[in-house]
Design a protein around this motif. Sequence first.
Motif, PDB file in Angstrom:
ATOM      1  N   ALA A 248     -54.743  25.746 -77.732  1.00 11.47           N
ATOM      2  CA  ALA A 248     -55.128  27.112 -78.092  1.00 11.47           C
ATOM      3  C   ALA A 248     -56.631  27.212 -78.306  1.00 11.47           C
ATOM      4  CB  ALA A 248     -54.374  27.561 -79.342  1.00 11.47           C
ATOM      5  N   GLY A 249     -57.199  26.210 -78.968  1.00 10.61           N
ATOM      6  CA  GLY A 249     -58.639  26.224 -79.213  1.00 10.61           C
ATOM      7  C   GLY A 249     -59.443  26.163 -77.940  1.00 10.61           C
ATOM      8  N   ASP A 250     -58.998  25.341 -76.983  1.00  9.29           N
ATOM      9  CA  ASP A 250     -59.697  25.244 -75.700  1.00  9.29           C
ATOM     10  C   ASP A 250     -59.631  26.558 -74.929  1.00  9.29           C
ATOM     11  OD1 ASP A 250     -60.043  22.626 -76.415  1.00  9.29           O
ATOM     12  OD2 ASP A 250     -58.713  21.786 -74.909  1.00  9.29           O
ATOM     13  N   VAL A 251     -58.473  27.201 -74.973  1.00  7.95           N
ATOM     14  CA  VAL A 251     -58.324  28.505 -74.327  1.00  7.95           C
ATOM     15  C   VAL A 251     -59.297  29.509 -74.931  1.00  7.95           C
ATOM     16  CG1 VAL A 251     -56.764  30.475 -74.026  1.00  7.95           C
ATOM     17  CG2 VAL A 251     -55.925  28.138 -73.655  1.00  7.95           C
ATOM     18  N   LEU A 252     -59.420  29.478 -76.259  1.00  9.17           N
ATOM     19  CA  LEU A 252     -60.305  30.436 -76.931  1.00  9.17           C
ATOM     20  C   LEU A 252     -61.773  30.145 -76.686  1.00  9.17           C
ATOM     21  CD1 LEU A 252     -58.390  31.050 -80.284  1.00  9.17           C
ATOM     22  CD2 LEU A 252     -58.606  32.582 -78.311  1.00  9.17           C
ATOM     23  N   ASN A 253     -62.132  28.894 -76.386  1.00 11.19           N
ATOM     24  CA  ASN A 253     -63.516  28.635 -75.981  1.00 11.19           C
ATOM     25  C   ASN A 253     -63.882  29.486 -74.776  1.00 11.19           C
ATOM     26  OD1 ASN A 253     -62.971  25.394 -76.990  1.00 11.19           O
ATOM     27  ND2 ASN A 253     -64.807  26.439 -77.653  1.00 11.19           N
ATOM     28  N   ILE A 254     -62.953  29.584 -73.831  1.00  5.07           N
ATOM     29  CA  ILE A 254     -63.205  30.369 -72.620  1.00  5.07           C
ATOM     30  C   ILE A 254     -63.126  31.860 -72.929  1.00  5.07           C
ATOM     31  CG2 ILE A 254     -62.390  30.850 -70.285  1.00  5.07           C
ATOM     32  CD1 ILE A 254     -61.340  27.929 -70.248  1.00  5.07           C
ATOM     33  N   ALA A 255     -62.122  32.270 -73.695  1.00  4.34           N
ATOM     34  CA  ALA A 255     -61.981  33.691 -74.021  1.00  4.34           C
ATOM     35  C   ALA A 255     -63.124  34.189 -74.901  1.00  4.34           C
ATOM     36  CB  ALA A 255     -60.647  33.933 -74.726  1.00  4.34           C
ATOM     37  N   TYR A 256     -63.588  33.334 -75.819  1.00  2.00           N
ATOM     38  CA  TYR A 256     -64.708  33.701 -76.703  1.00  2.00           C
ATOM     39  C   TYR A 256     -66.059  33.400 -76.065  1.00  2.00           C
ATOM     40  CZ  TYR A 256     -61.383  33.932 -80.692  1.00  2.00           C
ATOM     41  OH  TYR A 256     -60.348  34.241 -81.560  1.00  2.00           O
ATOM     42  N   LEU A 257     -66.055  32.671 -74.940  1.00  2.00           N
ATOM     43  CA  LEU A 257     -67.281  32.318 -74.204  1.00  2.00           C
ATOM     44  C   LEU A 257     -68.242  31.499 -75.058  1.00  2.00           C
ATOM     45  CD1 LEU A 257     -67.873  35.730 -72.357  1.00  2.00           C
ATOM     46  CD2 LEU A 257     -66.846  33.633 -71.416  1.00  2.00           C
ATOM     47  N   THR A 258     -67.712  30.437 -75.658  1.00  2.00           N
ATOM     48  CA  THR A 258     -68.528  29.588 -76.522  1.00  2.00           C
ATOM     49  C   THR A 258     -67.988  28.170 -76.539  1.00  2.00           C
ATOM     50  OG1 THR A 258     -69.354  29.296 -78.788  1.00  2.00           O
ATOM     51  CG2 THR A 258     -67.137  30.192 -78.551  1.00  2.00           C
ATOM     52  N   LYS A 259     -68.878  27.207 -76.817  1.00  2.00           N
ATOM     53  CA  LYS A 259     -68.474  25.819 -77.026  1.00  2.00           C
ATOM     54  C   LYS A 259     -68.269  25.524 -78.510  1.00  2.00           C
ATOM     55  CE  LYS A 259     -71.098  23.990 -73.066  1.00  2.00           C
ATOM     56  NZ  LYS A 259     -72.133  23.011 -72.665  1.00  2.00           N
ATOM     57  N   GLN A 260     -68.531  26.504 -79.340  1.00  2.00           N
ATOM     58  CA  GLN A 260     -68.484  26.312 -80.785  1.00  2.00           C
ATOM     59  C   GLN A 260     -67.110  26.663 -81.352  1.00  2.00           C
ATOM     60  OE1 GLN A 260     -71.234  24.860 -82.076  1.00  2.00           O
ATOM     61  NE2 GLN A 260     -71.946  24.966 -79.958  1.00  2.00           N
ATOM     62  N   SER A 261     -66.861  26.202 -82.569  1.00  4.77           N
ATOM     63  CA  SER A 261     -65.631  26.556 -83.275  1.00  4.77           C
ATOM     64  C   SER A 261     -65.870  27.852 -84.034  1.00  4.77           C
ATOM     65  CB  SER A 261     -65.253  25.432 -84.249  1.00  4.77           C
ATOM     66  OG  SER A 261     -64.047  25.740 -84.924  1.00  4.77           O
ATOM     67  N   VAL A 262     -65.360  28.949 -83.477  1.00  2.65           N
ATOM     68  CA  VAL A 262     -65.572  30.274 -84.051  1.00  2.65           C
ATOM     69  C   VAL A 262     -64.260  31.051 -84.002  1.00  2.65           C
ATOM     70  CG1 VAL A 262     -68.014  30.333 -83.384  1.00  2.65           C
ATOM     71  CG2 VAL A 262     -66.286  31.266 -81.836  1.00  2.65           C
ATOM     72  N   THR A 263     -64.256  32.229 -84.598  1.00  8.04           N
ATOM     73  CA  THR A 263     -63.033  33.028 -84.630  1.00  8.04           C
ATOM     74  C   THR A 263     -63.168  34.368 -83.900  1.00  8.04           C
ATOM     75  OG1 THR A 263     -63.665  33.921 -86.786  1.00  8.04           O
ATOM     76  CG2 THR A 263     -62.215  32.000 -86.782  1.00  8.04           C
ATOM     77  N   MET A 264     -64.213  34.543 -83.134  1.00  5.52           N
ATOM     78  CA  MET A 264     -64.360  35.789 -82.363  1.00  5.52           C
ATOM     79  C   MET A 264     -65.461  35.636 -81.327  1.00  5.52           C
ATOM     80  SD  MET A 264     -66.300  38.258 -85.126  1.00  5.52           S
ATOM     81  CE  MET A 264     -65.067  37.949 -86.372  1.00  5.52           C
ATOM     82  N   GLY A 265     -65.446  36.560 -80.353  1.00  9.61           N
ATOM     83  CA  GLY A 265     -66.513  36.586 -79.366  1.00  9.61           C
ATOM     84  C   GLY A 265     -65.982  36.852 -77.968  1.00  9.61           C
ATOM     85  N   GLY A 266     -66.890  37.130 -77.040  1.00 13.32           N
ATOM     86  CA  GLY A 266     -66.522  37.311 -75.644  1.00 13.32           C
ATOM     87  C   GLY A 266     -65.529  38.430 -75.428  1.00 13.32           C
ATOM     88  N   PHE A 267     -64.402  38.110 -74.808  1.00 15.34           N
ATOM     89  CA  PHE A 267     -63.385  39.112 -74.492  1.00 15.34           C
ATOM     90  C   PHE A 267     -62.617  39.580 -75.730  1.00 15.34           C
ATOM     91  CE2 PHE A 267     -64.052  36.768 -70.522  1.00 15.34           C
ATOM     92  CZ  PHE A 267     -64.239  37.819 -69.633  1.00 15.34           C
ATOM     93  N   PHE A 268     -62.742  38.845 -76.836  1.00 17.19           N
ATOM     94  CA  PHE A 268     -62.131  39.232 -78.115  1.00 17.19           C
ATOM     95  C   PHE A 268     -63.245  39.416 -79.145  1.00 17.19           C
ATOM     96  CE2 PHE A 268     -58.745  36.925 -75.939  1.00 17.19           C
ATOM     97  CZ  PHE A 268     -57.612  37.680 -76.214  1.00 17.19           C
ATOM     98  N   PRO A 269     -63.931  40.570 -79.124  1.00 21.23           N
ATOM     99  CA  PRO A 269     -65.120  40.754 -79.967  1.00 21.23           C
ATOM    100  C   PRO A 269     -64.871  40.555 -81.460  1.00 21.23           C
ATOM    101  CG  PRO A 269     -64.927  42.524 -78.363  1.00 21.23           C
ATOM    102  CD  PRO A 269     -63.645  41.757 -78.299  1.00 21.23           C
ATOM    103  N   LYS A 270     -63.654  40.820 -81.914  1.00 24.93           N
ATOM    104  CA  LYS A 270     -63.324  40.635 -83.338  1.00 24.93           C
ATOM    105  C   LYS A 270     -62.265  39.554 -83.534  1.00 24.93           C
ATOM    106  CE  LYS A 270     -64.647  45.348 -84.586  1.00 24.93           C
ATOM    107  NZ  LYS A 270     -64.234  46.625 -85.232  1.00 24.93           N
ATOM    108  N   GLY A 271     -62.026  38.783 -82.513  1.00 23.58           N
ATOM    109  CA  GLY A 271     -61.101  37.678 -82.606  1.00 23.58           C
ATOM    110  C   GLY A 271     -59.682  38.019 -82.208  1.00 23.58           C
ATOM    111  N   ALA A 272     -58.889  36.987 -81.976  1.00 22.22           N
ATOM    112  CA  ALA A 272     -57.475  37.157 -81.669  1.00 22.22           C
ATOM    113  C   ALA A 272     -56.711  37.445 -82.951  1.00 22.22           C
ATOM    114  CB  ALA A 272     -56.929  35.901 -81.008  1.00 22.22           C
TER     115      ALA A 272
END
Length: 325
Positions: free
Chosen positions: A291-315
């Motif tokens: 799930a975390g690896d998928v969110l790296n792509i969806a959030y467009l980041t290599k960092q451990s975060v809870t939002m960004g990219g296609f999910f501006p406020k997170g999943a």
Amino acid sequence: MSDKNLTIELLEKRGEKLAKRRTFFKNIGGLSVGMVAGSMLTACGGGVSSAIAQMAVPTDIDILNFALNLEYLEAQFYSYAVFGTGLPAAMLTGTGTQGAVVGGQQVPFADPLVAQYAKEIAKDELAHVGFLRAALGSAAVAQPALDVGGTDPNGAFSQAARAAGLVPAGVAFNPYASDANFLLGAFIFEDVGVTAYKGASPLIENKTFLEAAAGILAAEAYHASLVRTVLYSKGITTTPALISSANAISGARNSLNGNNGKDQGITNATDPTMSNIVPLDSNGLAFSRSAGDVLNIAYLTKQSVTMGGFFPKGANGKLNMSSQF
């Protein structure tokens, strides 16, 4: 086999499965840090990874809700591309904060085949959202805020395209502008969905849910193969840039996942004259992503975060943190 030996075997299998689930989250984080803060960290001997490994075993509901977030994203993209509108309001409600969508517009398809393929996939993705919402019932998460727009140079699609070197800074990448752009936009998502469902499959305990997830995985694999095939076909006949662009997107996804080799372009890595429609490991198996690896792509980041990219406020839901690379 005696009843005693059978019981021991069942307990061992159960233990192995729980160990896999704990390892999954030890490796990726995966849950909001706030869930394991304070006294829980102390009790677990400090360290977020340690706390998560011991406390944060995901339930089937958590996993299906994570899948629902991804289906909201894909369904909205395809709905705008094919119909020019987003999903019906009745399909967006649920637990957590319902978010708005930065949407796109109907693609002026020039190739009737691409138009028909897009319509078929759009209907499938809409069905996936409806199915998961029905399966989850009152536990279904609401659609989070999504960015599937195409005109903002700083929007998610533009960021993804820029990471792949398709557009320079300050220039928007609009996946709704043409058949070619639509196919590249779809390519950003499709392979990720396949690896997400495969990565989740060992973690699902309920056999009914597992069968359903396998069904969606198969559908996503058909979609991904279709998109890859059309990109390759057009690339070797009319638009050569599509092949290099698709391969660049694959490279960007791989980079977001720490260059772990779980992504492949649409041409063979050792022989560029060969197609690579089905990305597989050395055993001929599809790749898995956490799930975390998928969110790296969806959030467009290599960092451990809870939002960004296609999910501006997170999943929405418990699985909302990307991996750290």
